[in-house]
Write a protein that holds these residues in place. Structure first.
Motif, PDB file in Angstrom:
ATOM      1  N   ILE A 191      40.063  34.302  39.317  1.00  0.00           N
ATOM      2  CA  ILE A 191      41.284  34.799  38.671  1.00  0.00           C
ATOM      3  C   ILE A 191      42.371  33.721  38.674  1.00  0.00           C
ATOM      4  O   ILE A 191      42.692  33.145  39.712  1.00  0.00           O
ATOM      5  CB  ILE A 191      41.800  36.069  39.382  1.00  0.00           C
ATOM      6  N   GLU A 192      42.912  33.451  37.476  1.00  0.00           N
ATOM      7  CA  GLU A 192      44.050  32.531  37.335  1.00  0.00           C
ATOM      8  C   GLU A 192      45.361  33.285  37.446  1.00  0.00           C
ATOM      9  O   GLU A 192      46.271  32.882  38.161  1.00  0.00           O
ATOM     10  CB  GLU A 192      43.971  31.804  35.989  1.00  0.00           C
ATOM     11  N   THR A 193      45.461  34.391  36.719  1.00  0.00           N
ATOM     12  CA  THR A 193      46.665  35.231  36.751  1.00  0.00           C
ATOM     13  C   THR A 193      46.239  36.694  36.755  1.00  0.00           C
ATOM     14  O   THR A 193      45.428  37.102  35.916  1.00  0.00           O
ATOM     15  CB  THR A 193      47.568  34.963  35.524  1.00  0.00           C
ATOM     16  N   ALA A 194      46.786  37.458  37.683  1.00  0.00           N
ATOM     17  CA  ALA A 194      46.383  38.858  37.831  1.00  0.00           C
ATOM     18  C   ALA A 194      46.839  39.704  36.639  1.00  0.00           C
ATOM     19  O   ALA A 194      47.687  39.289  35.842  1.00  0.00           O
ATOM     20  CB  ALA A 194      46.959  39.426  39.121  1.00  0.00           C
ATOM     21  N   MET A 195      46.245  40.882  36.543  1.00  0.00           N
ATOM     22  CA  MET A 195      46.620  41.830  35.500  1.00  0.00           C
ATOM     23  C   MET A 195      48.118  42.110  35.528  1.00  0.00           C
ATOM     24  O   MET A 195      48.732  42.163  36.591  1.00  0.00           O
ATOM     25  CB  MET A 195      45.852  43.146  35.724  1.00  0.00           C
ATOM     26  N   ILE A 196      48.706  42.287  34.350  1.00  0.00           N
ATOM     27  CA  ILE A 196      50.124  42.649  34.262  1.00  0.00           C
ATOM     28  C   ILE A 196      50.291  44.087  34.771  1.00  0.00           C
ATOM     29  O   ILE A 196      49.718  45.027  34.221  1.00  0.00           O
ATOM     30  CB  ILE A 196      50.622  42.529  32.813  1.00  0.00           C
ATOM     31  N   GLU A 197      51.066  44.243  35.846  1.00  0.00           N
ATOM     32  CA  GLU A 197      51.311  45.551  36.450  1.00  0.00           C
ATOM     33  C   GLU A 197      52.788  45.674  36.836  1.00  0.00           C
ATOM     34  O   GLU A 197      53.162  45.447  37.982  1.00  0.00           O
ATOM     35  CB  GLU A 197      50.432  45.750  37.687  1.00  0.00           C
TER      36      GLU A 197
END
Length: 484
Positions: free
Chosen positions: A121-127
């Motif tokens: 993972i480079e950038t996590a899910m937008i939450e």
């Protein structure tokens, strides 16, 4: 040890969960409402005032209808096509956004998790730290204003029944594709094309879609094309003012949080809009010897549009440069190129949406590829080490990505908008009949904007009917008849 005041603690009631950030939620709902106000009443007032008075009601109603129609379609199927689970690299799976369990859980855009090539993972899910209900509402008003902006190309002649069909079809087959591709986790999002707040998703698509639809619908009446003065310049300015101030929510809400990036976006938005307005006005004075009020509004809009794809990603000096270019390049395409191009002359784009939104949106996206500042990019973008061309490194590739992303939006809208218009044409005529075009609002809606006779259409008691200044009094009147 400092004690956090009770009002700022999370567990004050069952409606305040551990993940809820009250400040972010408040700003997101305020931003959404500001964007909603850009449409209703902003563009309702602007459209109803900038057109000839016989089209004031029809133009305002096209905007009002679109706002309501998009809102309902959005929650029934279109939200998840734009921001839900991936169906295709450019589309999400259609399903309702109406259930209680869905709307009160923490907001999340499931297709946005960004991975390195090795699968990590480079950038996590937008939450974001607020409920799905806030996200659905915020994204809804963006969809609404996109279709309403497109309507600016079609004012003064589109069959209202055709417009009623066009709105849900274009939302479903055009807007959702752009939104998912660039924002919701689609292929352009993961590739790293930058569209901070809608330069492509909203403005380029509405400008190209509007111009394409205008081609299929056909032009206004000859008389209207030759003379189409605004019926109320002061109200037009009021609508434009709502549009400008509402842009704080437009660009300030897109970081999905009340953070430092949103502050940069709001400031840059105003810098660029003011610069663009002044440049457009200066060009009008230099070349035409008069400062046009409509021209000032157009310059304001092109500045707002141009900064949108990079609002929170560029420095203040870049916002000024973007304002100079957005006040001059769309001015040039509208005032010079348009008058010399047979294609642009042939297609009757009522409010010049192609220039103010398509040209300015493309320009803003390209300039973002040059001026996106690395530190600001790291605060917002899923692709690490993103930067604009002037900052070296991968900046040159970013500029190329911006052009490619724009070409996808242009191509998709040219094809899909054309197909939609051809399909609608099989069901109902796209253009009003000539007698309605002569009379205007009273023939279409049975209502007029002002308690005055229309724009050259008068009631003749001796003939018990309407006639136009374009016709001689001894001819049988056409259009609506009225017994007295």
């Amino acid at each position: 040890m400092t004690t956090v005041p009770l009002a700022y603690q999370n567990n004050t009631s069952a409606a305040v969960t551990d993940w809820l950030n009250k400040g972010d939620n408040a700003w997101q709902m305020i931003s959404a409402t500001l964007v909603g106000l850009q449409s209703v009443p902003g563009l309702v007032i602007l459209y109803g005032s900038i057109v000839k008075k016989k089209w004031a009601v029809n133009s305002a109603f096209m905007a009002l209808y679109a706002f309501a129609a998009v809102l309902l379609c959005w929650v029934i199927w279109a939200y998840n096509m734009s921001f839900g689970d991936k169906l295709l690299p450019l589309w999400g799976k259609a399903k309702p956004a109406l259930g209680q369990k869905f709307l009160i859980k923490q907001a999340a855009l499931p297709a946005t998790t960004h991975y390195y090539h090795n699968g990590s993972i480079e950038t996590a899910m937008i939450e974001p730290y607020y409920p799905m209900a806030s996200m659905v509402y915020f994204q809804c008003v963006f969809a609404c204003i996109t279709v309403i902006l497109l309507a600016g190309s079609l004012l003064g002649r589109m069959n209202i029944k055709a417009w009623m069909l066009f709105v849900p079809l274009w939302l479903t087959f055009s807007y959702t594709v752009g939104a998912f591709s660039l924002w919701g986790g689609g292929f352009l999002f993961h590739w790293g094309v930058i569209d901070y707040s809608g330069g492509y998703v909203i403005h380029l698509s509405s400008g190209v879609g509007g111009f394409t639809a205008a081609y299929w619908v056909g032009p206004r009446s000859t008389k209207d094309r030759e003379r189409f003065p605004p019926n109320n310049v002061l109200l037009m300015l009021a609508g434009a003012g709502l549009l400008w101030m509402g842009w704080a929510g437009f660009n300030g809400g897109d970081p999905y949080a009340a953070n430092i990036d949103s502050s940069m976006a709001v400031l840059n938005t105003n810098i660029c809009a003011a610069t663009s307005l002044l440049v457009w006005t200066s060009l009008d004075v230099f070349f035409f010897k008069k400062p046009s009020v409509i021209g000032a509004v157009q310059g304001m809009i092109t500045g707002l549009v141009c900064i949108t794809p990079g609002a929170g990603l560029v420095q203040g000096w870049a916002a000024i440069v973007m304002g100079i270019l957005s006040g001059s390049i769309p001015w040039f395409t509208m005032m010079i190129v348009h008058k010399r191009s047979s294609l642009l002359q042939k297609v009757d784009d009522t409010l010049g949406v192609f220039h103010t939104h398509a040209v300015a949106g493309f320009l803003g996206g390209a300039l973002t590829g040059l001026f996106a500042e690395p530190t600001l990019c790291s605060l917002f973008l899923p692709v690490t080490n993103s930067r604009g061309g002037v900052y070296g490194g991968s900046g040159g590739a970013q500029f190329g990505k911006q052009i490619a992303g724009a070409l996808f939006i242009i191509g998709w809208n040219l094809v899909v908008t054309s197909v939609i218009c051809v399909v609608i044409k099989v069901v109902v005529p796209l253009r009003m009949p000539e007698e309605m075009l002569t009379i205007g609002d009273d023939a279409v809606h049975g209502e007029e904007a002002y308690a005055l006779w229309g724009d050259g259409e008068k009631y003749d008691s001796t003939k018990h009917g309407w006639y136009s200044d374009d016709t001689q009094h001894n001819k049988v009147p056409s259009g609506v008849t009225l017994n007295v």
